[in-house]
Motif scaffolding. Structure first.
Motif, PDB file in Angstrom:
ATOM      1  N   THR A 174      -1.311 -11.890  -4.263  1.00  0.00           N
ATOM      2  CA  THR A 174      -0.917 -11.993  -5.661  1.00  0.00           C
ATOM      3  C   THR A 174      -0.437 -10.626  -6.146  1.00  0.00           C
ATOM      4  O   THR A 174      -1.041  -9.596  -5.814  1.00  0.00           O
ATOM      5  CB  THR A 174      -2.103 -12.466  -6.529  1.00  0.00           C
ATOM      6  OG1 THR A 174      -2.537 -13.748  -6.060  1.00  0.00           O
ATOM      7  CG2 THR A 174      -1.710 -12.570  -7.989  1.00  0.00           C
ATOM      8  N   ALA A 175       0.632 -10.595  -6.913  1.00  0.00           N
ATOM      9  CA  ALA A 175       1.177  -9.332  -7.399  1.00  0.00           C
ATOM     10  C   ALA A 175       0.226  -8.688  -8.426  1.00  0.00           C
ATOM     11  O   ALA A 175      -0.377  -9.393  -9.233  1.00  0.00           O
ATOM     12  CB  ALA A 175       2.547  -9.571  -8.034  1.00  0.00           C
ATOM     13  N   PRO A 176       0.116  -7.339  -8.394  1.00  0.00           N
ATOM     14  CA  PRO A 176       0.654  -6.436  -7.376  1.00  0.00           C
ATOM     15  C   PRO A 176      -0.174  -6.521  -6.093  1.00  0.00           C
ATOM     16  O   PRO A 176      -1.374  -6.249  -6.108  1.00  0.00           O
ATOM     17  CB  PRO A 176       0.541  -5.065  -8.028  1.00  0.00           C
ATOM     18  CG  PRO A 176      -0.580  -5.194  -9.018  1.00  0.00           C
ATOM     19  CD  PRO A 176      -0.576  -6.622  -9.489  1.00  0.00           C
ATOM     20  N   VAL A 177       0.482  -6.901  -5.012  1.00  0.00           N
ATOM     21  CA  VAL A 177      -0.218  -7.209  -3.764  1.00  0.00           C
ATOM     22  C   VAL A 177      -1.059  -6.027  -3.288  1.00  0.00           C
ATOM     23  O   VAL A 177      -2.215  -6.180  -2.890  1.00  0.00           O
ATOM     24  CB  VAL A 177       0.792  -7.624  -2.672  1.00  0.00           C
ATOM     25  CG1 VAL A 177       0.078  -7.898  -1.356  1.00  0.00           C
ATOM     26  CG2 VAL A 177       1.575  -8.853  -3.124  1.00  0.00           C
ATOM     27  N   GLY A 178      -0.473  -4.826  -3.337  1.00  0.00           N
ATOM     28  CA  GLY A 178      -1.204  -3.648  -2.860  1.00  0.00           C
ATOM     29  C   GLY A 178      -2.503  -3.419  -3.583  1.00  0.00           C
ATOM     30  O   GLY A 178      -3.514  -3.036  -2.986  1.00  0.00           O
ATOM     31  N   MET A 179      -2.509  -3.672  -4.887  1.00  0.00           N
ATOM     32  CA  MET A 179      -3.723  -3.459  -5.681  1.00  0.00           C
ATOM     33  C   MET A 179      -4.810  -4.448  -5.274  1.00  0.00           C
ATOM     34  O   MET A 179      -5.984  -4.088  -5.147  1.00  0.00           O
ATOM     35  CB  MET A 179      -3.408  -3.595  -7.170  1.00  0.00           C
ATOM     36  CG  MET A 179      -4.600  -3.394  -8.078  1.00  0.00           C
ATOM     37  SD  MET A 179      -4.129  -3.564  -9.816  1.00  0.00           S
ATOM     38  CE  MET A 179      -5.710  -3.243 -10.614  1.00  0.00           C
ATOM     39  N   HIS A 180      -4.445  -5.705  -5.058  1.00  0.00           N
ATOM     40  CA  HIS A 180      -5.437  -6.709  -4.667  1.00  0.00           C
ATOM     41  C   HIS A 180      -6.041  -6.359  -3.302  1.00  0.00           C
ATOM     42  O   HIS A 180      -7.258  -6.466  -3.117  1.00  0.00           O
ATOM     43  CB  HIS A 180      -4.790  -8.096  -4.624  1.00  0.00           C
ATOM     44  CG  HIS A 180      -4.536  -8.681  -5.982  1.00  0.00           C
ATOM     45  ND1 HIS A 180      -5.224  -9.772  -6.467  1.00  0.00           N
ATOM     46  CD2 HIS A 180      -3.671  -8.311  -6.965  1.00  0.00           C
ATOM     47  CE1 HIS A 180      -4.797 -10.062  -7.681  1.00  0.00           C
ATOM     48  NE2 HIS A 180      -3.839  -9.193  -8.003  1.00  0.00           N
ATOM     49  N   ILE A 181      -5.200  -5.924  -2.368  1.00  0.00           N
ATOM     50  CA  ILE A 181      -5.722  -5.549  -1.053  1.00  0.00           C
ATOM     51  C   ILE A 181      -6.579  -4.293  -1.167  1.00  0.00           C
ATOM     52  O   ILE A 181      -7.666  -4.208  -0.578  1.00  0.00           O
ATOM     53  CB  ILE A 181      -4.565  -5.339  -0.066  1.00  0.00           C
ATOM     54  CG1 ILE A 181      -3.798  -6.647   0.152  1.00  0.00           C
ATOM     55  CG2 ILE A 181      -5.091  -4.817   1.273  1.00  0.00           C
ATOM     56  CD1 ILE A 181      -2.557  -6.501   1.012  1.00  0.00           C
ATOM     57  N   ALA A 182      -6.114  -3.314  -1.917  1.00  0.00           N
ATOM     58  CA  ALA A 182      -6.849  -2.060  -2.067  1.00  0.00           C
ATOM     59  C   ALA A 182      -8.215  -2.261  -2.703  1.00  0.00           C
ATOM     60  O   ALA A 182      -9.133  -1.457  -2.491  1.00  0.00           O
ATOM     61  CB  ALA A 182      -6.031  -1.064  -2.897  1.00  0.00           C
ATOM     62  N   ASN A 183      -8.371  -3.334  -3.465  1.00  0.00           N
ATOM     63  CA  ASN A 183      -9.664  -3.624  -4.086  1.00  0.00           C
ATOM     64  C   ASN A 183     -10.585  -4.421  -3.165  1.00  0.00           C
ATOM     65  O   ASN A 183     -11.665  -4.845  -3.589  1.00  0.00           O
ATOM     66  CB  ASN A 183      -9.464  -4.371  -5.402  1.00  0.00           C
ATOM     67  CG  ASN A 183      -9.009  -3.448  -6.521  1.00  0.00           C
ATOM     68  OD1 ASN A 183      -9.225  -2.240  -6.456  1.00  0.00           O
ATOM     69  ND2 ASN A 183      -8.382  -3.997  -7.539  1.00  0.00           N
ATOM     70  N   GLY A 184     -10.165  -4.634  -1.912  1.00  0.00           N
ATOM     71  CA  GLY A 184     -11.061  -5.228  -0.922  1.00  0.00           C
ATOM     72  C   GLY A 184     -10.755  -6.649  -0.525  1.00  0.00           C
ATOM     73  O   GLY A 184     -11.570  -7.284   0.156  1.00  0.00           O
ATOM     74  N   MET A 185      -9.571  -7.175  -0.882  1.00  0.00           N
ATOM     75  CA  MET A 185      -9.278  -8.588  -0.634  1.00  0.00           C
ATOM     76  C   MET A 185      -8.620  -8.786   0.733  1.00  0.00           C
ATOM     77  O   MET A 185      -7.403  -8.986   0.846  1.00  0.00           O
ATOM     78  CB  MET A 185      -8.412  -9.160  -1.754  1.00  0.00           C
ATOM     79  CG  MET A 185      -9.109  -9.129  -3.112  1.00  0.00           C
ATOM     80  SD  MET A 185      -8.347 -10.234  -4.313  1.00  0.00           S
ATOM     81  CE  MET A 185      -8.933 -11.829  -3.730  1.00  0.00           C
ATOM     82  N   TYR A 186      -9.442  -8.746   1.776  1.00  0.00           N
ATOM     83  CA  TYR A 186      -8.961  -8.986   3.131  1.00  0.00           C
ATOM     84  C   TYR A 186     -10.133  -9.403   4.009  1.00  0.00           C
ATOM     85  O   TYR A 186     -11.301  -9.222   3.667  1.00  0.00           O
ATOM     86  CB  TYR A 186      -8.280  -7.740   3.715  1.00  0.00           C
ATOM     87  CG  TYR A 186      -9.043  -6.456   3.522  1.00  0.00           C
ATOM     88  CD1 TYR A 186     -10.163  -6.150   4.303  1.00  0.00           C
ATOM     89  CD2 TYR A 186      -8.666  -5.530   2.553  1.00  0.00           C
ATOM     90  CE1 TYR A 186     -10.869  -4.978   4.118  1.00  0.00           C
ATOM     91  CE2 TYR A 186      -9.370  -4.361   2.361  1.00  0.00           C
ATOM     92  CZ  TYR A 186     -10.470  -4.080   3.144  1.00  0.00           C
ATOM     93  OH  TYR A 186     -11.178  -2.920   2.962  1.00  0.00           O
ATOM     94  N   GLY A 187      -9.792  -9.990   5.164  1.00  0.00           N
ATOM     95  CA  GLY A 187     -10.808 -10.418   6.117  1.00  0.00           C
ATOM     96  C   GLY A 187     -10.139 -10.841   7.404  1.00  0.00           C
ATOM     97  O   GLY A 187      -8.931 -10.632   7.612  1.00  0.00           O
ATOM     98  N   LEU A 188     -10.911 -11.472   8.312  1.00  0.00           N
ATOM     99  CA  LEU A 188     -10.398 -11.890   9.612  1.00  0.00           C
ATOM    100  C   LEU A 188     -10.653 -13.370   9.844  1.00  0.00           C
ATOM    101  O   LEU A 188     -11.695 -13.906   9.454  1.00  0.00           O
ATOM    102  CB  LEU A 188     -11.059 -11.094  10.743  1.00  0.00           C
ATOM    103  CG  LEU A 188     -10.735  -9.604  10.852  1.00  0.00           C
ATOM    104  CD1 LEU A 188     -11.471  -8.998  12.043  1.00  0.00           C
ATOM    105  CD2 LEU A 188      -9.237  -9.365  10.970  1.00  0.00           C
ATOM    106  N   ILE A 189      -9.690 -14.018  10.508  1.00  0.00           N
ATOM    107  CA  ILE A 189      -9.851 -15.376  11.011  1.00  0.00           C
ATOM    108  C   ILE A 189      -9.586 -15.348  12.505  1.00  0.00           C
ATOM    109  O   ILE A 189      -8.546 -14.848  12.950  1.00  0.00           O
ATOM    110  CB  ILE A 189      -8.939 -16.389  10.283  1.00  0.00           C
ATOM    111  CG1 ILE A 189      -9.099 -17.791  10.905  1.00  0.00           C
ATOM    112  CG2 ILE A 189      -7.489 -15.942  10.256  1.00  0.00           C
ATOM    113  CD1 ILE A 189      -8.407 -18.891  10.111  1.00  0.00           C
ATOM    114  N   LEU A 190     -10.533 -15.848  13.282  1.00  0.00           N
ATOM    115  CA  LEU A 190     -10.401 -15.924  14.732  1.00  0.00           C
ATOM    116  C   LEU A 190      -9.982 -17.333  15.114  1.00  0.00           C
ATOM    117  O   LEU A 190     -10.638 -18.310  14.733  1.00  0.00           O
ATOM    118  CB  LEU A 190     -11.735 -15.583  15.400  1.00  0.00           C
ATOM    119  CG  LEU A 190     -11.798 -15.793  16.913  1.00  0.00           C
ATOM    120  CD1 LEU A 190     -10.842 -14.848  17.640  1.00  0.00           C
ATOM    121  CD2 LEU A 190     -13.226 -15.592  17.420  1.00  0.00           C
ATOM    122  N   VAL A 191      -8.892 -17.437  15.862  1.00  0.00           N
ATOM    123  CA  VAL A 191      -8.461 -18.712  16.434  1.00  0.00           C
ATOM    124  C   VAL A 191      -8.749 -18.636  17.936  1.00  0.00           C
ATOM    125  O   VAL A 191      -8.032 -17.986  18.691  1.00  0.00           O
ATOM    126  CB  VAL A 191      -6.967 -18.984  16.169  1.00  0.00           C
ATOM    127  CG1 VAL A 191      -6.572 -20.349  16.743  1.00  0.00           C
ATOM    128  CG2 VAL A 191      -6.668 -18.927  14.673  1.00  0.00           C
TER     129      VAL A 191
END
Length: 504
Positions: A174-191
């Protein structure tokens, strides 16, 4: 048009095997994908989901869901909630994180190649912002972002088929994308591949991220996000699992000797590339960028922003193995440091067994830094006592000062002056603040012995940290006692230091 004989025989073989199993049968389409499908789909499209829907087990870092023991594609339901919450980013420092599942990184998701994933994204009612999710393991525009835009108090749903095996990043888009990621919005999915992964003794989830605060590194209190620093790519913190100390002390990863360890290592960014390294180990196997081609006997592996890798190694001897971003100032001055604590018998044929945690870990060799948090909270409340400063200073002294001056304050003869029973400190305790903040070069005499070494300025320490360390030192080892305040240190920092060059 009739099918080739080989196709018919393959389909009959599938049904014959299914008749001897209590597991749902694979469809004929799984045996031979249509000729029009892509190479990626041929590897991952094993037909429609079979059996009852499965609710995915999600885990918080550093934990990983259990391996999948299925030989057929299923419908897997994933339910993930976005939560905006204030949490510690370092001792005595807090930050308002935006999270998937209440943690940074977000919950670990584990599915099987060929599974059909029904994804539910909720946004907590008390959130201030709309959010969505882009999963790099999705084949489709935006990785699910356009289908998952979710306002506070709402829920979105979309479905995708996990066509490609690997370890993939997900993040908010969601815009601003960098700000959302910088605030911790990430993770991992294992296939997982259809045959599963080779069994190991331990699997752990580690993810790096860079954070941008208005205050300096370890500056106490609630720190807001700094957009200008983020755009300039000047992070205040570079961290594993969203917090300094998330993988050290009481929170260290654990294993025993003669065990195998698999790390799923991601890099949420938003800006930096990680040079991931485990000090004292060599990776037996690395799958760089989450791909299927493995490298062996690797010392350090690059993980791009928005990328991930799987690393595996075995443990031979006990000790503390330090996880770092080998862009090394990030490890020791921005927080990108973790520990794998290995217990078990020594094997002196491989390693002598001597271990000094403080050389690499600094203050993080302490089991925890709770005294630092207590002191910060007391200072904010205006109730800070000398005893609280001494306790915090003792923890901070480890590694920061003890490598040269030694844990007992005795220093090293003819090299580093002693802090214990120091007549140099006793003569003028306040000049210690100037020495720590500005450094000192040249000959000095301490307890009747001359020393000619260099004390670099400890500019990485904040004013409260200097005050606490010096309060500990001046009240230890038969020194005269006293107390230093954060304000005293700030004043000393603003003044010209010893041997300072004249201004031009």
């Amino acid at each position: 048009m009739s099918r080739p004989l080989s196709t018919v025989l393959a389909a009959l073989a599938v049904f014959a095997l299914a008749a001897c199993s209590d597991k749902p049968p694979a469809s004929p389409a799984a045996a031979t994908p249509p000729a029009s499908t892509s190479v990626a789909s041929q590897r991952g499209d094993f037909g429609p989901p079979q059996g009852e829907p499965i609710h995915a087990v999600l885990t918080s870092p550093p934990h990983v869901p259990p391996p999948i023991h299925r030989n057929y594609p299923a419908k897997v339901i994933v339910e993930l909630e976005v939560v905006e919450k204030e949490m510690p980013i370092s001792e005595g420092v807090s930050y308002t994180f935006w999270t998937f599942g209440g943690t940074v990184p977000g919950s670990f998701i584990r599915v099987r190649q060929g599974d059909t994933v029904e994804f539910h994204l909720k946004n907590a009612p008390d959130s201030k912002m709309p959010h969505n999710i882009d999963l790099h393991g999705v084949t489709g525009p935006g990785g699910g972002a356009a289908s998952s835009f979710t306002a506070p108090g709402h829920e979105s749903q979309f479905t995708f088929k996990a066509l490609n095996q690997g370890i993939f990043v997900y993040h908010c888009a969601t815009a601003p994308v960098g700000m959302h990621i910088a605030n911790g919005m990430y993770g991992l999915i294992l296939v997982e591949p259809p045959e599963g992964l080779a069994p190991v003794d331990h699997e752990y989830y580690v993810m790096q991220g860079d954070f941008y605060t208005t205050g300096k590194y370890r500056q106490k209190g609630l720190q807001p996000f700094d957009m200008e620093k983020a755009i300039d790519e000047h992070p205040t913190y570079v961290l594993f699992n969203g917090r300094e100390g998330a993988l050290t002390g009481d929170n260290a990863l654990t294993a025993k000797t003669n065990e195998t360890v698999r790390l799923f290592v991601g890099n949420g960014g938003p800006n930096l590339v990680s040079s991931f390294h485990v000090i004292g180990e060599i990776f037996d196997k690395v799958q760089p960028e989450g791909g299927t081609i493995a490298q062996h006997n690797v010392q350090t592996t690059l993980i791009p922003s928005g990328g991930a890798a799987t690393v595996e190694f075995h443990t031979d001897v006990p000790g503390s193995y330090v996880l770092v971003d080998h862009s090394i100032f990030r490890a020791f001055n921005k927080g990108a440091l973790g520990i794998l604590k290995v217990d078990g018998p020594e094997d002196k044929s491989i390693y002598s067994g001597k271990e000094v945690d403080s050389v690499y870990l600094g203050d993080r060799s302490e089991p925890n830094l709770k005294a630092v948090t207590v002191a910060a909270q007391a200072h904010a409340a205006g109730t800070l006592t000398k005893e609280e400063q001494i306790a915090a200073g003792k923890q901070l002294f480890t590694g920061t000062c003890s490598v040269c001056h030694q844990a007992n304050g005795e220093g090293l003869a003819n090299v580093f002056p002693p802090l214990a029973k120091s007549d140099f400190l006793a003569a003028d305790p306040k000049r210690a603040m100037s020495i720590v903040t500005h450094g000192l070069t040249g000959k000095i005499t301490v307890n009747g012995h001359e020393y000619d070494s260099v004390m670099p300025p400890m500019s990485q320490l904040n004013d409260d940290e200097v005050a606490n360390i010096l309060t500990y030192v001046i009240n230890s080892w038969d020194n005269p006692g006293g107390q230093f305040s954060k304000e005293d240190v700030a004043k000393a920092r603003a003044e010209a230091g010893p041997h300072a060059e004249p201004e031009h």
